[in-house]
Design a protein around this motif. Structure first.
Motif, mmCIF file in Angstrom:
data_model
loop_
_atom_site.group_PDB
_atom_site.id
_atom_site.type_symbol
_atom_site.label_atom_id
_atom_site.label_comp_id
_atom_site.label_asym_id
_atom_site.label_seq_id
_atom_site.Cartn_x
_atom_site.Cartn_y
_atom_site.Cartn_z
ATOM 1 N N ARG A 125 24.874 30.021 17.303
ATOM 2 C CA ARG A 125 24.461 29.183 16.127
ATOM 3 C C ARG A 125 25.570 28.225 15.379
ATOM 4 N NH1 ARG A 125 20.029 31.577 12.755
ATOM 5 N NH2 ARG A 125 18.872 33.157 13.870
ATOM 6 N N ARG A 126 25.053 27.224 15.068
ATOM 7 C CA ARG A 126 26.275 26.424 14.644
ATOM 8 C C ARG A 126 26.894 26.875 13.253
ATOM 9 N NH1 ARG A 126 24.287 20.150 13.217
ATOM 10 N NH2 ARG A 126 26.613 19.965 13.285
ATOM 11 N N SER A 127 26.055 27.682 12.497
ATOM 12 C CA SER A 127 26.492 28.386 11.517
ATOM 13 C C SER A 127 27.705 29.304 11.695
ATOM 14 C CB SER A 127 25.517 29.110 10.529
ATOM 15 O OG SER A 127 24.873 29.949 11.305
ATOM 16 N N VAL A 128 27.637 30.102 13.006
ATOM 17 C CA VAL A 128 28.314 30.936 13.396
ATOM 18 C C VAL A 128 29.650 30.296 13.982
ATOM 19 C CG1 VAL A 128 28.936 32.738 15.217
ATOM 20 C CG2 VAL A 128 26.786 32.695 13.923
ATOM 21 N N LEU A 129 29.493 29.237 14.857
ATOM 22 C CA LEU A 129 30.390 28.276 15.149
ATOM 23 C C LEU A 129 31.431 27.602 13.931
ATOM 24 C CD1 LEU A 129 31.792 26.286 17.464
ATOM 25 C CD2 LEU A 129 30.102 24.725 16.813
ATOM 26 N N HIS A 130 30.787 27.349 13.130
ATOM 27 C CA HIS A 130 31.543 26.723 12.148
ATOM 28 C C HIS A 130 32.406 27.830 11.367
ATOM 29 C CE1 HIS A 130 28.605 23.263 11.241
ATOM 30 N NE2 HIS A 130 29.435 23.067 12.477
ATOM 31 N N ALA A 131 32.038 29.310 11.187
ATOM 32 C CA ALA A 131 32.654 30.221 10.688
ATOM 33 C C ALA A 131 33.934 30.686 11.470
ATOM 34 C CB ALA A 131 31.647 31.456 10.371
ATOM 35 N N GLN A 132 33.477 30.578 12.811
ATOM 36 C CA GLN A 132 34.596 30.462 13.764
ATOM 37 C C GLN A 132 35.693 29.657 13.645
ATOM 38 O OE1 GLN A 132 32.783 30.644 17.548
ATOM 39 N NE2 GLN A 132 32.569 32.784 17.599
ATOM 40 N N ALA A 133 35.522 28.658 13.536
ATOM 41 C CA ALA A 133 36.394 27.500 13.448
ATOM 42 C C ALA A 133 37.222 27.721 12.085
ATOM 43 C CB ALA A 133 35.944 26.019 13.328
ATOM 44 N N GLN A 134 36.555 28.106 10.831
ATOM 45 C CA GLN A 134 37.115 28.323 9.634
ATOM 46 C C GLN A 134 37.988 29.695 9.700
ATOM 47 O OE1 GLN A 134 34.372 28.884 6.498
ATOM 48 N NE2 GLN A 134 36.161 28.967 5.053
ATOM 49 N N ALA A 135 37.846 30.650 10.576
ATOM 50 C CA ALA A 135 38.508 31.525 10.760
ATOM 51 C C ALA A 135 39.869 31.353 11.543
ATOM 52 C CB ALA A 135 37.811 32.702 11.542
ATOM 53 N N THR A 136 39.661 30.438 12.435
ATOM 54 C CA THR A 136 40.864 29.713 13.186
ATOM 55 C C THR A 136 41.843 29.045 12.028
ATOM 56 O OG1 THR A 136 40.201 27.786 13.918
ATOM 57 C CG2 THR A 136 39.693 29.907 15.284
ATOM 58 N N GLY A 137 41.409 28.420 11.263
ATOM 59 C CA GLY A 137 41.933 27.503 10.267
ATOM 60 C C GLY A 137 42.235 26.055 10.877
ATOM 61 N N LEU A 138 41.511 25.781 11.933
ATOM 62 C CA LEU A 138 41.564 24.423 12.510
ATOM 63 C C LEU A 138 40.124 23.641 12.253
ATOM 64 C CD1 LEU A 138 43.042 25.789 15.938
ATOM 65 C CD2 LEU A 138 44.186 24.247 14.276
ATOM 66 N N PRO A 139 40.411 22.377 12.294
ATOM 67 C CA PRO A 139 39.102 21.670 12.125
ATOM 68 C C PRO A 139 38.479 21.312 13.435
ATOM 69 C CG PRO A 139 41.208 20.138 12.350
ATOM 70 C CD PRO A 139 41.630 21.485 12.223
ATOM 71 N N LEU A 140 37.138 21.250 13.229
ATOM 72 C CA LEU A 140 36.278 21.258 14.510
ATOM 73 C C LEU A 140 35.516 19.821 14.495
ATOM 74 C CD1 LEU A 140 34.282 22.930 16.566
ATOM 75 C CD2 LEU A 140 32.872 23.107 14.759
ATOM 76 N N ILE A 141 35.523 19.376 15.805
ATOM 77 C CA ILE A 141 34.832 18.252 16.292
ATOM 78 C C ILE A 141 33.885 18.717 17.096
ATOM 79 C CG2 ILE A 141 34.848 16.251 17.688
ATOM 80 C CD1 ILE A 141 37.873 15.942 16.842
ATOM 81 N N GLU A 142 32.465 18.118 16.935
ATOM 82 C CA GLU A 142 31.437 18.509 17.619
ATOM 83 C C GLU A 142 30.975 17.177 18.658
ATOM 84 O OE1 GLU A 142 28.606 21.539 15.342
ATOM 85 O OE2 GLU A 142 29.290 19.974 14.073
ATOM 86 N N ALA A 143 30.708 17.637 19.747
ATOM 87 C CA ALA A 143 30.101 16.600 20.756
ATOM 88 C C ALA A 143 28.711 17.096 20.969
ATOM 89 C CB ALA A 143 30.880 16.712 22.023
ATOM 90 N N MET A 144 27.742 16.233 20.509
ATOM 91 C CA MET A 144 26.203 16.430 20.577
ATOM 92 C C MET A 144 25.849 16.027 21.917
ATOM 93 S SD MET A 144 26.297 17.926 17.903
ATOM 94 C CE MET A 144 24.358 18.619 17.546
ATOM 95 N N ILE A 145 25.247 17.049 22.730
ATOM 96 C CA ILE A 145 24.538 16.590 24.001
ATOM 97 C C ILE A 145 23.090 17.048 23.983
ATOM 98 C CG2 ILE A 145 26.342 16.632 25.113
ATOM 99 C CD1 ILE A 145 25.628 19.709 26.308
#
Length: 231
Positions: free
Chosen positions: A53-73
């Motif tokens: 899920r994107r909500s989990v993805l965003h939580a993972q990114a937050q936990a790394t402390g890094l910004p996230l770029i999403e490529a939509m396909i």
């Protein structure tokens, strides 16, 4: 970006190999991971292949402390679709980080996939970094687990591994139970994982395991959601 360190964007799937690649790169003094890039299937709002899920993805990114770029396909993604989405995402990345021209991947030993990445990204002037490539996957899998990395199998290819493994923790019990011929890291596509904790995270994620369903008559997906978010 720190002087004398090569800035890199990490291909983030939400799984163990991407997470471990981040951990390895964090320990190097010649590379600085500045952000994560994830391909997301826009029809489903989930990470491609992993089904996270994107909500989990965003939580993972937050936990790394890094910004996230999403490529939509799209769901039925062709190579052309993928390459267009990646090119657009990388263009956004270079606007944010001028001078960024390196993409890191968690590839382990599939030379044809690595060669495709190198050729495809070279067309637009990018280099490819694969710090885990050539690793002994049996040793690597146990090193991940011993380090405190926590993940669960979120997708199983039932043509290579029984569907009952979907939802199983990526632990020593799993490694001991895998049939002969199944790679310990699932590098041949036998399984994909969803990471919830590890040395690359500031704090572990609390995930709730949901249902497992068979898609395309082949792939057993186990759903994971943030434990404090209604499913």
């Amino acid at each position: 970006m720190t002087a004398c360190r090569t800035p890199a964007l990490l291909a983030w799937s939400g799984g163990k190999d991407a997470a471990w690649t981040l951990h390895v790169l964090h320990r190097r003094d010649d590379v600085e991971v500045v952000g994560l890039l994830t391909t997301v299937t826009e029809d489903y709002g989930r990470v491609s292949m992993q089904g996270i899920r994107r909500s989990v993805l965003h939580a993972q990114a937050q936990a790394t402390g890094l910004p996230l770029i999403e490529a939509m396909i799209p769901a039925r993604c062709t190579n052309d679709d993928y390459e267009r989405a990646m090119t657009a995402a990388l263009a956004r990345a270079t606007q944010r980080w001028p001078g960024l021209r390196t993409m890191a991947f968690g590839d382990l030993f599939l030379e044809d996939i690595r060669a495709y990445r190198v050729q495809n990204l070279a067309r637009i002037g990018w280099d490819v970094l694969t710090p885990l490539f050539g690793s002994d996957t049996a040793t690597l899998a146990r090193e991940m687990i011993e380090s405190g990395l926590r993940a669960h199998l979120c997708c199983v290819d039932t043509q290579q591994l029984d569907a009952s493994f979907a939802g199983h923790a990526f632990d020593t019990g799993l490694l001991d139970a895998l049939p002969a011929g199944v790679d310990p890291c699932g590098e041949n596509g036998e399984f994909h994982t969803c990471v919830s904790a590890g040395p690359m995270f500031d704090a572990p994620l609390a995930l709730a395991q949901g249902d497992t369903e068979l898609r395309d008559g082949r792939f057993a997906f186990t759903d994971y959601a943030l434990a404090d978010v209604p499913t």
